[in-house]
Design an enzyme around this catalytic site. Sequence first.
Site, PDB file in Angstrom:
ATOM      1  N   HIS A  44     -35.889  49.655  25.732  1.00 37.70           N
ATOM      2  CA  HIS A  44     -35.583  49.900  24.322  1.00 37.70           C
ATOM      3  C   HIS A  44     -34.633  48.805  23.855  1.00 37.70           C
ATOM      4  O   HIS A  44     -34.098  48.060  24.678  1.00 37.70           O
ATOM      5  CB  HIS A  44     -34.912  51.268  24.132  1.00 37.70           C
ATOM      6  CG  HIS A  44     -33.554  51.313  24.739  1.00 37.70           C
ATOM      7  ND1 HIS A  44     -33.342  51.567  26.083  1.00 37.70           N
ATOM      8  CD2 HIS A  44     -32.329  51.081  24.212  1.00 37.70           C
ATOM      9  CE1 HIS A  44     -32.042  51.495  26.343  1.00 37.70           C
ATOM     10  NE2 HIS A  44     -31.409  51.197  25.230  1.00 37.70           N
ATOM     11  N   HIS A 129     -31.451  42.642  22.401  1.00 38.91           N
ATOM     12  CA  HIS A 129     -32.069  42.389  23.700  1.00 38.91           C
ATOM     13  C   HIS A 129     -32.635  43.676  24.289  1.00 38.91           C
ATOM     14  O   HIS A 129     -32.314  44.767  23.827  1.00 38.91           O
ATOM     15  CB  HIS A 129     -31.043  41.798  24.669  1.00 38.91           C
ATOM     16  CG  HIS A 129     -29.975  42.769  25.056  1.00 38.91           C
ATOM     17  ND1 HIS A 129     -28.891  43.045  24.236  1.00 38.91           N
ATOM     18  CD2 HIS A 129     -29.841  43.575  26.135  1.00 38.91           C
ATOM     19  CE1 HIS A 129     -28.130  43.962  24.817  1.00 38.91           C
ATOM     20  NE2 HIS A 129     -28.689  44.308  25.968  1.00 38.91           N
TER      21      HIS A 129
END
EC number: 3.1.4.58
Length: 193
Positions: A44, A129
């Site tokens: 995620h 990220h």
Amino acid sequence: MAAEKRVFIAMELNSVHRENLKESQRRLAKDLEKGYIVPEENFHMTLAFLGEQSAEAMHRILDAMLEVALQTPIFLTYMGNLGEFTFPKGATYFMGIRSTKELLSLEESLKDALGRRGFPIEERPFHPHITLVKKGKLLPQSEGLEAMNEKIHMPKLPILVDKLILFESIQDGEGTRYESLHVEPLVAKRQEV
């Protein structure tokens, strides 16, 4: 009194992204001396980490998510390159996400909406990220991430950002897993230029 939940707001990834990330992770693992490989189901991109929160606080979080969703149109961002954050116990290796103006605006709007509802504001700069490896260390003979990025040539896949998801981080005997508690679709109309 209800138990507190450890929560964060994030973007989810589809199966094509997950396959791409698994392949990047597999290639990275060849150069690892040590490290914890993040399970695919935990991929995620965090937009806001909120930590332990009460049931009362959850209502304020959902209110902030709705406010932001109503003013944010869906948009695209893209996968980037492998990168790392270094820590004393080992590096976190990740797949970067392109910092588009829309993504940065979404994160800033969410931070603002949460801050106005009494939640602490993250002081660290936002580095979008997806974590691939935690507490990692590359082999001494590894050429490093820059060389890996040149060799890997993974596609910079587009990521459709069309919803905010509130996840609970649950620790159990198997490790950490993330459970979706609430999904808020982005619904603002795109401005024509």
